[in-house]
Write a protein that holds these residues in place. Sequence first.
Motif, PDB file in Angstrom:
ATOM      1  N   ALA A 201       0.831  -1.205   0.000  1.00 35.29           N
ATOM      2  CA  ALA A 201       0.000   0.000   0.000  1.00 35.29           C
ATOM      3  C   ALA A 201       0.867   1.257   0.000  1.00 35.29           C
ATOM      4  O   ALA A 201       0.534   2.258  -0.662  1.00 35.29           O
ATOM      5  N   LEU A 202       1.982   1.232   0.722  1.00 33.99           N
ATOM      6  CA  LEU A 202       2.874   2.390   0.753  1.00 33.99           C
ATOM      7  C   LEU A 202       3.515   2.639  -0.609  1.00 33.99           C
ATOM      8  O   LEU A 202       3.676   3.795  -1.032  1.00 33.99           O
ATOM      9  N   VAL A 203       3.872   1.568  -1.315  1.00 36.09           N
ATOM     10  CA  VAL A 203       4.422   1.729  -2.667  1.00 36.09           C
ATOM     11  C   VAL A 203       3.380   2.346  -3.589  1.00 36.09           C
ATOM     12  O   VAL A 203       3.676   3.242  -4.398  1.00 36.09           O
ATOM     13  N   MET A 204       2.140   1.891  -3.481  1.00 35.56           N
ATOM     14  CA  MET A 204       1.069   2.463  -4.290  1.00 35.56           C
ATOM     15  C   MET A 204       0.883   3.946  -3.970  1.00 35.56           C
ATOM     16  O   MET A 204       0.675   4.769  -4.881  1.00 35.56           O
ATOM     17  N   LEU A 205       0.955   4.309  -2.694  1.00 33.91           N
ATOM     18  CA  LEU A 205       0.831   5.716  -2.310  1.00 33.91           C
ATOM     19  C   LEU A 205       1.990   6.534  -2.859  1.00 33.91           C
ATOM     20  O   LEU A 205       1.804   7.670  -3.345  1.00 33.91           O
ATOM     21  N   LEU A 206       3.191   5.976  -2.822  1.00 35.05           N
ATOM     22  CA  LEU A 206       4.369   6.675  -3.352  1.00 35.05           C
ATOM     23  C   LEU A 206       4.231   6.886  -4.857  1.00 35.05           C
ATOM     24  O   LEU A 206       4.585   7.957  -5.385  1.00 35.05           O
ATOM     25  N   LEU A 207       3.711   5.888  -5.565  1.00 35.79           N
ATOM     26  CA  LEU A 207       3.513   6.023  -7.007  1.00 35.79           C
ATOM     27  C   LEU A 207       2.448   7.073  -7.312  1.00 35.79           C
ATOM     28  O   LEU A 207       2.583   7.844  -8.273  1.00 35.79           O
TER      29      LEU A 207
ATOM     30  N   PHE B  12      -4.167   4.848  -7.921  1.00 39.23           N
ATOM     31  CA  PHE B  12      -4.617   3.801  -7.003  1.00 39.23           C
ATOM     32  C   PHE B  12      -5.637   4.349  -6.007  1.00 39.23           C
ATOM     33  O   PHE B  12      -6.628   3.696  -5.698  1.00 39.23           O
ATOM     34  N   PHE B  13      -5.378   5.553  -5.493  1.00 38.58           N
ATOM     35  CA  PHE B  13      -6.237   6.114  -4.452  1.00 38.58           C
ATOM     36  C   PHE B  13      -6.919   7.405  -4.913  1.00 38.58           C
ATOM     37  O   PHE B  13      -7.438   8.161  -4.094  1.00 38.58           O
ATOM     38  N   ALA B  14      -6.923   7.635  -6.213  1.00 35.83           N
ATOM     39  CA  ALA B  14      -7.641   8.780  -6.766  1.00 35.83           C
ATOM     40  C   ALA B  14      -9.087   8.379  -7.054  1.00 35.83           C
ATOM     41  O   ALA B  14      -9.410   7.199  -7.205  1.00 35.83           O
ATOM     42  N   THR B  15      -9.945   9.383  -7.166  1.00 35.35           N
ATOM     43  CA  THR B  15     -11.368   9.111  -7.378  1.00 35.35           C
ATOM     44  C   THR B  15     -11.599   8.363  -8.685  1.00 35.35           C
ATOM     45  O   THR B  15     -12.433   7.453  -8.756  1.00 35.35           O
ATOM     46  N   GLU B  16     -10.819   8.705  -9.721  1.00 35.21           N
ATOM     47  CA  GLU B  16     -11.005   8.052 -11.013  1.00 35.21           C
ATOM     48  C   GLU B  16     -10.356   6.674 -11.070  1.00 35.21           C
ATOM     49  O   GLU B  16     -10.491   5.954 -12.069  1.00 35.21           O
ATOM     50  N   GLY B  17      -9.647   6.282  -9.989  1.00 30.14           N
ATOM     51  CA  GLY B  17      -9.021   4.967  -9.942  1.00 30.14           C
ATOM     52  C   GLY B  17      -9.651   4.105  -8.862  1.00 30.14           C
ATOM     53  O   GLY B  17     -10.854   3.854  -8.845  1.00 30.14           O
ATOM     54  N   GLY B  18      -8.818   3.644  -7.927  1.00 35.08           N
ATOM     55  CA  GLY B  18      -9.325   2.800  -6.848  1.00 35.08           C
ATOM     56  C   GLY B  18     -10.152   3.551  -5.836  1.00 35.08           C
ATOM     57  O   GLY B  18     -11.021   2.973  -5.171  1.00 35.08           O
ATOM     58  N   GLY B  19      -9.895   4.859  -5.682  1.00 37.67           N
ATOM     59  CA  GLY B  19     -10.657   5.668  -4.747  1.00 37.67           C
ATOM     60  C   GLY B  19      -9.987   5.770  -3.389  1.00 37.67           C
ATOM     61  O   GLY B  19      -9.238   4.876  -2.979  1.00 37.67           O
TER      62      GLY B  19
ATOM     63  N   GLN C 158      -8.051   3.168   2.929  1.00 37.72           N
ATOM     64  CA  GLN C 158      -8.528   2.809   4.258  1.00 37.72           C
ATOM     65  C   GLN C 158      -8.610   1.298   4.421  1.00 37.72           C
ATOM     66  O   GLN C 158      -8.227   0.747   5.463  1.00 37.72           O
ATOM     67  N   HIS C 159      -9.114   0.617   3.404  1.00 36.81           N
ATOM     68  CA  HIS C 159      -9.194  -0.845   3.482  1.00 36.81           C
ATOM     69  C   HIS C 159      -7.804  -1.460   3.636  1.00 36.81           C
ATOM     70  O   HIS C 159      -7.587  -2.333   4.486  1.00 36.81           O
ATOM     71  N   LEU C 160      -6.864  -1.030   2.811  1.00 38.51           N
ATOM     72  CA  LEU C 160      -5.521  -1.593   2.876  1.00 38.51           C
ATOM     73  C   LEU C 160      -4.828  -1.228   4.184  1.00 38.51           C
ATOM     74  O   LEU C 160      -4.172  -2.070   4.809  1.00 38.51           O
TER      75      LEU C 160
END
Length: 758
Positions: A275-281, A289-296, A301-303
Amino acid sequence: MLNRAVIEGSALALLAIGILALWFHARHSVRPESDGGYTTREEIRFEIDRLQSEVYRWLTTTNHRDIGMLYIVFGTVAGLWGGMDAMMLRTELVTAQADIWTPETYNALFTTHGLTMLIFFVLPVFFGIGNYMLPLLIGADDMAFPRVNAIGFWLLPPALLMVRMGLLVQVGGQILSLFLPQDAIQFFLTVREVSVGWTLYAPLSVQQPNPQIDLLILGLHLSGIATTVGAINFIVTIVYERTESVTWANLDIFSWNMLVTSGLALFAFPLLGSALVMLLLDRNLGTTFFATEGGGPILWQHLFWFWGHPEVYILFLPAAGLMSTLLPKFVGRKLFGYQFIVYSTMGMGVLSFGVWAHHMFVSGVDPRLKASFMAISIAIAVPSAIKTFNWITTMWDGDIRLSAPFILCAGSIGTFIIGGVTGVFLAVIPIDVLYHGTYYVVGHFHLIVVGIIPFMMIAASYYWYPLITGRWYDTRMAKFQAALLIFGSFVTFMTLLVIGGLGLPRRQAIYPVEYQFAQQIATVGAYVIGLSALLWLYNMLVSYWKGDVVQTTDPWDLKATNQFTREWQWFEERMVEKYDLEPSEPESTRRSYAPDLQPIGLLGGVGTVAENVYRNAWMAAAGGIVGTLLMTGGLGTAAYVGVLDPASFSEIAELVGLPATPLVGALLFLVGGAVTWPLLFLAFSEYLPGRLMFETGLVFATLISTGFVIAFYTGQQGLAFVGYLGFVLVAHWAYGLGLTVTFQYLRSRRRNAHEMEA
């Protein structure tokens, strides 16, 4: 506003200087002086060479005890750093306005306090205790992978520096600004401590431009690698390095808890790393990954909480293992329910992965899913309760030694019960929706993470200090420090529970002025916690050089109760070999699960409940008659003064189908007091607390009085209600005394008669 970087940097420097000065003073005071009273050049060279040798040894060691001490020292330093953040947080909350730090500084302190304490304080200390003690407890020579063990530790210091780099850069910028123009030190002015909250919720953690967030993410990722490496090492060591005599059936409870903890870490931390790698990307390469147009944003929060709630048990289970290990040693009894504690530990480990969404009850998760998470969140309280009841039962009728470790154990049970019960309330969706954003959550959480985790760390340091150092600490100061820590924790976090129940929002530097006095009380309690931590540190450091030398191979007299466990056997062998001491032998020994003073049962523990009731029914009935006569005086007085309505007795007659009159009901009540209650007393007396018969009777009478209070309550108010409660309690105590004293007298007469016949 005060400058947070300068204040915290100065405080850390002052603390470090104080520790070094105390260390060198204590060490110098026990060194013999040279013949001429002056330090010679040869002595200086020898000291420098010795220092270089020591530094090299500590940097390259793979010995499990050395690695354990490195973990403990590192975790203590991180804990002091994170604790300083907490003191600064509470200082800000002394006033309702943000007039000490800015709200942004408050948020930064909140963020770094949480991450430092959860990631770099608790786990390293427990991994350190595990590294030092676990091989000794299972009879292993070392950890399974000594070099990997060393690597796992040396990944942590750079990880902490990366997470806390913002403060260091800010302090450097403050110093450089005195000599250089702002254009030349722009980097030092843009990097600052992260202020997005320790949960790093998206989208704020993605959008905030502070480059320190990237360093923090990398540092957390590195710490996750270190934790995973350490967890693998613990698992392999416990599974494969045990001596032949250590089986799964007799594996010590601390090793069981470290095994389950390591299993949780092995599944949870790689997910956090991903999850931290996804946030860094998302922050640097524009992924969604965590944008509204992506995973949200809800995906983060789930991860995060899929790691975050098992992390709570990763922190708690080693403390529970220490409790189960230390408590029996100071009550002289074997741990009650060993198998159930092991099963409850494994049950908590499994269930911990099914409760993460109870942190998200206020989010847009499907209500049906919320209901399932609520059910599991309530169910996970069962293994926690099993542990608590087993700990209390272990103390039951034990030979308690009022030492600092026991004081901390007893205090931990109290704080854990309150923290656990409030957690059950928060597991219910409507209550969580109401209290999720309040200080109620802060009080609940800290009653557990402060109320048992640091308590057990300090208790373990006191318990194993003679083994590690060969010296004693100041036991009087230790008892005072333990009591101070418990007092400070109760004052602080119970206050937060109260103001949270009144609805005060958490995570805010500015709050309504009517809560100011309560916040000040909580801050005073937090200062008491900080003072107790400094007292512990002082005691540990000074005692290392000035403490009394241990003159026995059994410092805690564990052989007397057959609890001389493997690590102390290792200590005895070392003391015999190194100092030529004779192994200590107690004057007498007894089985650890058989206290010196057995509970005074009706038949001395012989016979079943049915036999007990059959043999003693007539004596109990006689005692019941005497007790009932004594009780009628109290109840009659209550009726006479008007706090008890005699008409309420008519319901008893109506219940059994007789005429519903107060007289018939009162007669039935007297019959029950002479027959039914004495038989119940016989059936349950073996399970009631109290060494003496009348003590057991008072407990029994108090319990049944609660049923009377409910059944015969007729709406009394004010002083009438107080009088009603008082008369009912006194009347039932009279009943209990009459029952037990009469019964004891008749039983002694029968016993004497049998002895005369014999």
